[in-house]
Each structure stands twice: as C-alpha cells, then as structure tokens.
Scaffold this active site. Structure first.
Site, PDB file in Angstrom:
ATOM      1  N   GLY A   1       0.841  -1.192   0.000  1.00  0.00           N
ATOM      2  CA  GLY A   1       0.000   0.000   0.000  1.00  0.00           C
ATOM      3  C   GLY A   1       0.870   1.232   0.000  1.00  0.00           C
ATOM      4  O   GLY A   1       2.002   1.215  -0.479  1.00  0.00           O
TER       5      GLY A   1
ATOM      6  N   CYS B   1       2.704   5.613  -2.915  1.00  0.00           N
ATOM      7  CA  CYS B   1       3.499   5.539  -4.145  1.00  0.00           C
ATOM      8  C   CYS B   1       3.221   4.289  -4.967  1.00  0.00           C
ATOM      9  O   CYS B   1       2.784   4.383  -6.114  1.00  0.00           O
ATOM     10  CB  CYS B   1       4.985   5.609  -3.803  1.00  0.00           C
ATOM     11  SG  CYS B   1       5.516   7.202  -3.151  1.00  0.00           S
TER      12      CYS B   1
END
Length: 472
Positions: A264, A267
């Site tokens: 997660g 980015c």
C-alpha cells in the site's frame, strides 16, 4: 551553488533538509503559508525518522529557509528541484500532473539567471519532454535573461529511511540533454559520487521509466509470493520456507518475498496504476496487463484477512471453522457469514500504517481491513505507534486507543497488520492475560508461532493453512 526545492511535502521537505546537510544554502518553496510557517518553526506534518533533527539543525543555522515567493526563488537559486505531488486523478488511474506543470510554469516566469530545473517527482514517460517545450516557450515569451535547462532526477526514497536514502543513495539516475546539466548535477551529488554511488546519466524517457519500473518490479515480487500464499493456505506448506528457498537463487533474491496482507502507501499503488494508464495512451494496452492482476491479488489479501478472522473466531466459539465466501476482491459488502460471526466481536487491530516507521495510511491494507471488520459488525480497538491520528481522519468511526495494552484488553481476537517492533517484541503471556480469548492472526508473518501456541493461543497466519486439531 544555491538550491531551491519546490514543494515541501514528504519528498520536498526531505530533499531540502538533506541538501542543507550536504552543505548547500537551500530555499524551500510552497504555496501554503501555514506549511511554510510550521517548517520555519521546525515542525513537520508527517513522521520520518531523523528528519526533524535535520530540519531544526539547518533552520537554526540559517542554511535552510522557506518562502512562498517564486520571485525570490527565481532570482536567488542556481538549481531548482521540483518535489511536488503527482497524485492519482480522482476516478481515474492516470497521474495528476497539474502541480508539476504549475511549478515549471511559475519557475519559467521568474528565473532571471542561468539555472537548472530538476524534476524529482514521479511522472509518466514523456512528461519531461513536454515540460521542456513548455519551459522554452514560456522563457521565449517572457524574454527573461539567462539560460534555463531541464533535467530529471527520480527519487527512490523508502518511507522510514528517506534521510539515509537521500544522503547515501544506492544509485543516482539523471535524465539530461547536455553535458552542462550533467556537470551541475555531479556537483550537487559530489559527496555521494566520491563515496562510490553508481551514476547513471541517460535521456529523459529512461530516467522517467526507471522509477516506475522499479516500483512495478517490487509490486510484482510482493504479488508473486502472495499468489503462492493463496496456494499454501489451501494445499498446505510453509510460505516462509518457500520464500527462503527461492530467495537463495541470486537471480531472484529474498527481499520483497514476504507474504502478508499486501502492499500500500502513497506511491506503489498509484504508480503502477499510472503506468497502466500511460501505456494504454501509447497504444500498448496488453504490455502491462499483468499489473491489473497484481492489483487484484493485492486486494484479495485483504479479503483473506477478513475470511481468516471469521475462521479463527468461529473455531474459538464452537470448535468449527466457517468461511465468509468472499474472495471476489471487492471487499465492499460483507457476506452473511462474516456479519454473523464478526458482529459484536472485540478485535484488537495492531497497526494501521502501510508499513512501520511511518505515519502514512494512504491506501493502507491494514486500515482497509480494520474498516472492513468494523463494517461487518466487529468492535475494533485500533492501536498504531504513529498512525492513529492520520487513520482517524480517514475513518473516524473506528475505535482508537493509545497503547497496545488498551487495544488487547478484553479482545476476542488480535490481528497484527503492521510489523512495528513493539508488536514483534510482545510477550505472549502478558498479552494473553489481558484478552478474553487467546486468538491471534499474524497478517505479516513476523511472529514465531511456537511461543504463542505454548501460551495457549490459537495462531493463524497468511500463507498457512488454518487447520487446528479441533476443527470439523
């Protein structure tokens, strides 16, 4: 040589402080006056180990200053780094480049001397070439003095290690169009080059692609081992030993082969989605089709934690194992089985940031799981050493506590979702005495199951078949 950094978010603030640490005079710019005021006081709006000390040190020395004035930046600095955000467009997969475009346009209108503009933001391939044209046209129209070039220098920061990654990078990649631009950047990074950091000078397109290629590859490794964990959860086997065995192959390597609840953050997910959108624009729809399957694998891991919670709780209640029957990757509507078993259950959620040593909960699988369990009727007590405040802003309806002990007291189930050291070091007996039922799900595979089982815990982990002796 004087340096400016446009944008003072996570990337910009880190780069500005580290450039000051390298000995440069630095001027950070942001259009948000409140943010500038806070940074001037040495205050950061996010958690990053080592950065507050650098910020305070160089603000106090006068080497690092902040402003909202492009005019001041344009007349003062020789090198301008752009570190603004490129978020995912609402309702789309593509990157929103408005902030990058605005930064280049504003610099083009205010620089009054020879200068180099250096992009650090993660952008789709072709962006630098387009911005180079925008820069040249704007300069010609304004008739300002000085020669201004563009270069691209992607960042490879890991949250929790950003200061180290900036001061001692594992490689430096620069996209340049002239020997002069490369020479300027060699001066900026002279200390790292003297210490042997690999230097890769290339064209714009390659520099842009390096960052998204790296992220896509890392996401692929994580998704690969999580896909195999789906197999071991049904067929049996030890996913950790499997990862160790294939990781000894130097062509594969062990890093990023840790099965768990998935990746997660701000980015990795957005960058692989933006890459898919960009290759589609280029007419290469089939080229990155596998990235969509990776996204799906990642979301299924969140479903699996909910399913495993139902299995563990149902077994602890009556010795049987039930499944929720979800697994479609949506996670939006809890199944009747999930609601029946989870309704009223007290669940301790350990960690909601997407990784340890960060307070970032953007696209966090841990926070998503906590919210899904709450939606299914569970009473959740959330504790994260750094992420509670950010999580509460996104999901205020969840229950947040400020200590590990408060999270687990009276709990029917404890789920470790972010591998903070505090959770790795838990004592099973101490924790067990506080819980109503000694049940544990290790969604990150970081706890040795032996001492927990010895303390009477029902232990479950992603990538392992849940088949306790009393199951029917």
């Amino acid at each position: 040589m004087r340096i400016s950094v446009i944008g003072t978010g996570y990337l910009g603030a880190t780069h500005a402080a580290c450039m000051a640490e390298l000995g440069f005079e630095v001027l950070g710019l942001d259009i948000d006056q409140a943010k500038i005021d806070a940074l001037t006081r040495g205050e950061l709006p996010f958690h990053e180990p080592g950065l507050p000390e650098l910020l305070t040190k160089h603000v106090d020395s006068g080497r690092l200053r902040f402003t909202t004035s492009y005019e001041e930046v344009g007349t003062w600095a020789d090198v301008h780094f752009i570190g603004v955000g490129t978020p995912q467009k609402p309702g789309e997969s593509a990157a929103d480049l408005r902030f990058v475009d605005a930064a280049v346009a504003s610099l083009a209108e205010h620089i009054t001397r020879d200068a180099l503009i250096v992009g650090k933001s993660t952008v789709p391939v072709g962006t630098a070439e387009r911005l180079g044209t925008l820069l040249a046209d704007a300069r010609a129209h304004a008739g300002l003095p000085g020669t201004v070039e563009l270069a691209w220098n992607p960042e490879f920061l890991r949250e929790g290690y950003a200061v180290r990654d900036t001061l001692t990078p594992d490689r430096l990649v620069v996209g340049v169009e002239s020997a002069h631009a490369e020479n300027v950047l060699r001066q900026v990074y002279a200390k790292s080059l003297a210490e042997g950091t690999p230097w890769i000078a290339t064209d714009f397109a390659t520099a842009e692609l390096v960052k998204v290629a790296a992220n896509a590859f890392l996401a692929t490794k994580i998704s690969f081992i999580n896909a195999f964990s789906e197999i071991t959860e049904i067929a049996g086997g030890d996913i950790g030993t499997l990862a160790d065995a294939i990781g000894h192959d130097p062509r594969i390597g062990r890093k990023f082969l840790n099965a768990g609840v998935g990746f997660g953050g701000g980015c990795l997910p957005k960058d692989i989605r933006a890459l898919q959108a960009r290759v589609s624009e280029l007419g290469l729809d089939r080229t990155m089709r596998f990235l969509a399957e990776m996204d799906d694998i990642n979301l299924r891991r969140r479903d699996r934690v909910v399913d495993l919670a139902v299995q563990v709780l149902s077994h602890s209640l009556n010795g049987s194992i039930r499944t929720t029957g979800v697994g479609d990757g949506s996670g939006t509507v809890p199944s009747p089985a999930a609601v029946e078993v989870l309704n009223g259950a007290k669940i301790a959620i350990l960690g909601v940031t997407f990784k340890p040593h960060s307070d970032d909960v953007r696209d966090s699988p841990a926070l998503d799981v906590a919210n899904r369990l709450f939606t299914a009727g569970a009473e959740v007590a959330v504790y994260d050493p750094k992420g509670n405040a950010n999580a509460a802003r996104r999901f205020p309806r969840l229950g947040y506590v400020n200590t590990l002990q408060k999270a687990v007291i009276g709990a029917d189930l404890m789920i470790l979702l972010t591998e903070w050291d505090e959770f790795r070091q838990m004592d099973p007996e101490d924790i067990g005495r506080l819980m109503d039922r000694r049940t544990l799900i290790d969604a990150r595979n970081v706890l040795d199951p032996a001492p927990w089982r010895a303390a009477g815990f029902t232990h479950a982990a992603l990538g392992h078949r849940f088949a306790p002796e009393k199951s029917v």
